[in-house]
Scaffold this motif. Structure first.
Motif, short mmCIF file in Angstrom:
data_model
loop_
_atom_site.label_atom_id
_atom_site.label_comp_id
_atom_site.label_asym_id
_atom_site.label_seq_id
_atom_site.Cartn_x
_atom_site.Cartn_y
_atom_site.Cartn_z
N GLU A 105 -75.87 -5.55 73.73
CA GLU A 105 -75.00 -5.36 74.89
C GLU A 105 -75.52 -6.25 76.01
OE1 GLU A 105 -74.57 -1.46 77.20
OE2 GLU A 105 -73.30 -1.18 75.41
N GLN B 141 -75.23 -7.51 80.03
CA GLN B 141 -74.78 -7.19 81.39
C GLN B 141 -74.13 -8.43 81.99
OE1 GLN B 141 -75.51 -4.01 82.75
NE2 GLN B 141 -74.14 -4.53 84.43
N SER C 271 -70.83 -3.74 86.97
CA SER C 271 -70.45 -2.66 86.06
C SER C 271 -69.77 -3.16 84.79
CB SER C 271 -69.52 -1.68 86.78
OG SER C 271 -68.33 -2.34 87.16
N THR C 272 -69.82 -4.44 84.50
CA THR C 272 -69.18 -5.01 83.32
C THR C 272 -70.22 -5.41 82.29
OG1 THR C 272 -67.42 -5.89 84.72
CG2 THR C 272 -67.58 -6.77 82.50
N LYS C 273 -69.97 -4.96 81.05
CA LYS C 273 -70.87 -5.30 79.94
C LYS C 273 -70.04 -5.79 78.76
CE LYS C 273 -74.22 -1.73 81.12
NZ LYS C 273 -74.92 -0.54 80.67
N LEU C 274 -70.57 -6.78 78.07
CA LEU C 274 -69.98 -7.24 76.82
C LEU C 274 -70.87 -6.75 75.68
CD1 LEU C 274 -69.18 -10.98 77.64
CD2 LEU C 274 -67.60 -9.07 77.63
N VAL D 294 -65.58 -4.97 75.64
CA VAL D 294 -65.93 -5.03 77.05
C VAL D 294 -65.99 -3.62 77.59
CG1 VAL D 294 -65.24 -5.87 79.33
CG2 VAL D 294 -64.71 -7.24 77.30
N LYS D 295 -67.06 -3.30 78.30
CA LYS D 295 -67.19 -2.03 79.01
C LYS D 295 -67.09 -2.31 80.49
CE LYS D 295 -70.37 0.36 75.90
NZ LYS D 295 -71.70 0.99 75.86
N PHE D 296 -66.29 -1.52 81.19
CA PHE D 296 -66.19 -1.73 82.63
C PHE D 296 -66.02 -0.43 83.36
CE2 PHE D 296 -62.23 -2.68 80.52
CZ PHE D 296 -61.31 -1.85 81.15
#
Length: 150
Positions: free
Chosen positions: A100, A102, A106-109, A148-150
């Motif tokens: 993961e 950063q 607040s966005t992670k791939l 993508v996490k946001f």
């Protein structure tokens, strides 16, 4: 998750009949089955392995239900819907890992690799057709995971 699974099955089988004669059965089928999967997993993260990057490991299972099926690109064979020949539910064990990254506040791939090992027999058709209770068809697959996490 929505997942399409499939395989090509070839068989050349000699069956003994009750009267002492034998029967040769051969064929080839192309199976395509679509599932809705509900994964039940534990995802464990490491400390940072590089600035802004953590590794993860995933273990657990998946409960799946079929939504569509085809055999040899046909949904109906001999006036019977193909979807009826496959079992309604399937269960998998799931093992995976990845990283993961950063990208912002607040966005992670994330990217990873997951292995799904089938635990249940998905089809009783060949057991009945060939008269052999030892035949079992299970789905195994490998998937590439990106998100993508946001």
């Amino acid at each position: 998750m929505y997942r399409s699974k499939g395989a090509e099955i070839s068989y050349n089988y000699t069956r003994s009949n009750g009267d002492g004669s034998t029967e040769n059965i051969s064929g080839k089928d192309d199976l395509t089955i679509q599932y809705i999967e509900i994964p039940l997993t534990l995802k464990l993260f490491t400390n940072e392995v590089a600035p802004g990057t953590v590794a993860y490991f995933q273990v657990g299972g998946s409960l799946n239900t079929k939504v569509a099926a085809q055999v040899n690109d046909k949904k109906v064979i001999d006036s019977e819907k193909v979807i009826k020949r496959f079992n309604i539910f399937e269960a998998d064990v799931l093992l995976g890992g990845g990283a993961e990254f950063q990208m912002g506040q607040s966005t992670k791939l994330f990217a990873g690799l997951t292995y799904h090992r089938g635990l249940t027999d998905i089809d009783d058709f060949y057991e009945k057709r060939l008269g052999d209770k030892n035949i079992s068809i299970k789905n195994n697959s490998v998937s590439l995971d990106f998100g993508v996490k946001f």
